[in-house]
Design a protein around this motif. Structure first.
Motif, PDB file in Angstrom:
ATOM      1  N   ALA A  72       0.844  -1.196   0.000  1.00  0.00           N
ATOM      2  CA  ALA A  72       0.000   0.000   0.000  1.00  0.00           C
ATOM      3  C   ALA A  72       0.872   1.236   0.000  1.00  0.00           C
ATOM      4  CB  ALA A  72      -0.897   0.004   1.238  1.00  0.00           C
ATOM      5  N   TYR A  73       0.290   2.319  -0.484  1.00  0.00           N
ATOM      6  CA  TYR A  73       0.919   3.620  -0.283  1.00  0.00           C
ATOM      7  C   TYR A  73      -0.158   4.613   0.129  1.00  0.00           C
ATOM      8  CZ  TYR A  73      -0.670   5.688  -4.735  1.00  0.00           C
ATOM      9  OH  TYR A  73      -1.428   6.184  -5.755  1.00  0.00           O
ATOM     10  N   ALA A  74       0.243   5.572   0.952  1.00  0.00           N
ATOM     11  CA  ALA A  74      -0.605   6.701   1.314  1.00  0.00           C
ATOM     12  C   ALA A  74      -0.103   7.903   0.527  1.00  0.00           C
ATOM     13  CB  ALA A  74      -0.524   6.969   2.811  1.00  0.00           C
ATOM     14  N   ASP A  86       5.700  18.106  -4.408  1.00  0.00           N
ATOM     15  CA  ASP A  86       5.613  16.720  -4.843  1.00  0.00           C
ATOM     16  C   ASP A  86       4.305  16.133  -4.357  1.00  0.00           C
ATOM     17  OD1 ASP A  86       7.804  15.570  -6.350  1.00  0.00           O
ATOM     18  OD2 ASP A  86       9.087  16.064  -4.647  1.00  0.00           O
ATOM     19  N   VAL A  87       3.795  15.184  -5.122  1.00  0.00           N
ATOM     20  CA  VAL A  87       2.728  14.322  -4.634  1.00  0.00           C
ATOM     21  C   VAL A  87       3.449  13.058  -4.195  1.00  0.00           C
ATOM     22  CG1 VAL A  87       0.612  13.084  -5.181  1.00  0.00           C
ATOM     23  CG2 VAL A  87       1.049  15.341  -6.210  1.00  0.00           C
ATOM     24  N   LEU A  88       3.557  12.901  -2.891  1.00  0.00           N
ATOM     25  CA  LEU A  88       4.343  11.822  -2.314  1.00  0.00           C
ATOM     26  C   LEU A  88       3.484  10.582  -2.131  1.00  0.00           C
ATOM     27  CD1 LEU A  88       6.961  10.829  -0.866  1.00  0.00           C
ATOM     28  CD2 LEU A  88       5.957  11.717   1.245  1.00  0.00           C
ATOM     29  N   GLY A  89       3.998   9.455  -2.591  1.00  0.00           N
ATOM     30  CA  GLY A  89       3.395   8.159  -2.299  1.00  0.00           C
ATOM     31  C   GLY A  89       4.293   7.471  -1.291  1.00  0.00           C
ATOM     32  N   LEU A  90       3.851   7.398  -0.058  1.00  0.00           N
ATOM     33  CA  LEU A  90       4.640   6.784   1.005  1.00  0.00           C
ATOM     34  C   LEU A  90       4.226   5.317   1.120  1.00  0.00           C
ATOM     35  CD1 LEU A  90       6.727   7.146   3.259  1.00  0.00           C
ATOM     36  CD2 LEU A  90       4.841   7.768   4.775  1.00  0.00           C
ATOM     37  N   ILE A  91       5.116   4.424   0.704  1.00  0.00           N
ATOM     38  CA  ILE A  91       4.812   2.992   0.730  1.00  0.00           C
ATOM     39  C   ILE A  91       4.750   2.556   2.190  1.00  0.00           C
ATOM     40  CG2 ILE A  91       5.574   0.678   0.057  1.00  0.00           C
ATOM     41  CD1 ILE A  91       6.955   2.025  -2.366  1.00  0.00           C
TER      42      ILE A  91
END
Length: 192
Positions: A72-74, A86-91
């Motif tokens: 998953a990422y948030a 940035d649009v961060l995708g935090l896994i």
């Protein structure tokens, strides 16, 4: 081997939590000072995701109707300066059932996660993984490379969160914001 990767549903929650408990058990054996709590952080994240309070993606890998992995990422908007962000995708996690490891399940999960993140407009993917675990290799093969190392030492036991305290997701968001502010300060210091 017929592995498929699909978006998770609420019906997958118990299978995801069981996989997360497997991972926590392995982490407790290697890092007992950091994993004393019996709680599974994934439970809170899943509740936020399925209620649509948290943008992001939760994926499961399935084989013959059995959930054998998940990731998953948030998603967060992280300003860099007045002109860029940035649009961060935090896994948040990547877990594969022990009986399904070394069969490409983790790679299939991360490859699908990267595709979904690109489609959602994510501009930067990050992950926080434990040293020596299998996740690091999976992420590196997908082009998600280490850029820093965090060293820590537990100085006391974890304490019970105070009433009204921050959730794991709130803490992560505040930590990311603090790191971005620090990075902006460093960049400004280098420019001046």
């Amino acid at each position: 081997m017929s592995i498929s990767v699909r978006p998770a549903t609420r019906a997958d929650t118990q299978a995801i939590l069981a996989l997360s408990r497997q991972t926590l058990t392995a982490h407790r054996e290697r890092f007992p000072d950091h994993f004393a709590s019996p709680n599974v952080p994934a439970e809170e994240f899943l509740a936020e995701f399925f209620s649509r309070r948290r943008p992001g993606v939760v994926l499961v890998a399935e084989e013959n109707g059995e959930v054998i992995g998940w990731t998953a990422y948030a998603q967060f908007d992280v300003p860099f300066d007045k002109k860029r962000s940035d649009v961060l995708g935090l896994i948040m996690d990547i877990t594969v059932a022990s009986h399904a490891q070394n069969r490409g399940v983790g790679t299939a999960l991360i490859d699908t996660l990267v595709s979904r993140a690109k489609e959602a407009g994510v501009t930067l993917l990050q992950a926080d993984v434990w040293m020596g675990g299998p996740s690091a290799g999976i992420l590196e093969r997908a082009g998600i490379t280490p850029v820093k190392t965090v060293h820590d030492r537990r100085l006391g036991p974890q304490r019970k969160a105070p009433p009204g305290g921050q959730s794991l997701m709130q803490w992560l968001a505040m930590t990311i914001i603090a790191l971005v502010v620090l990075l902006v300060g460093v960049v400004i210091g280098l420019v001046i």
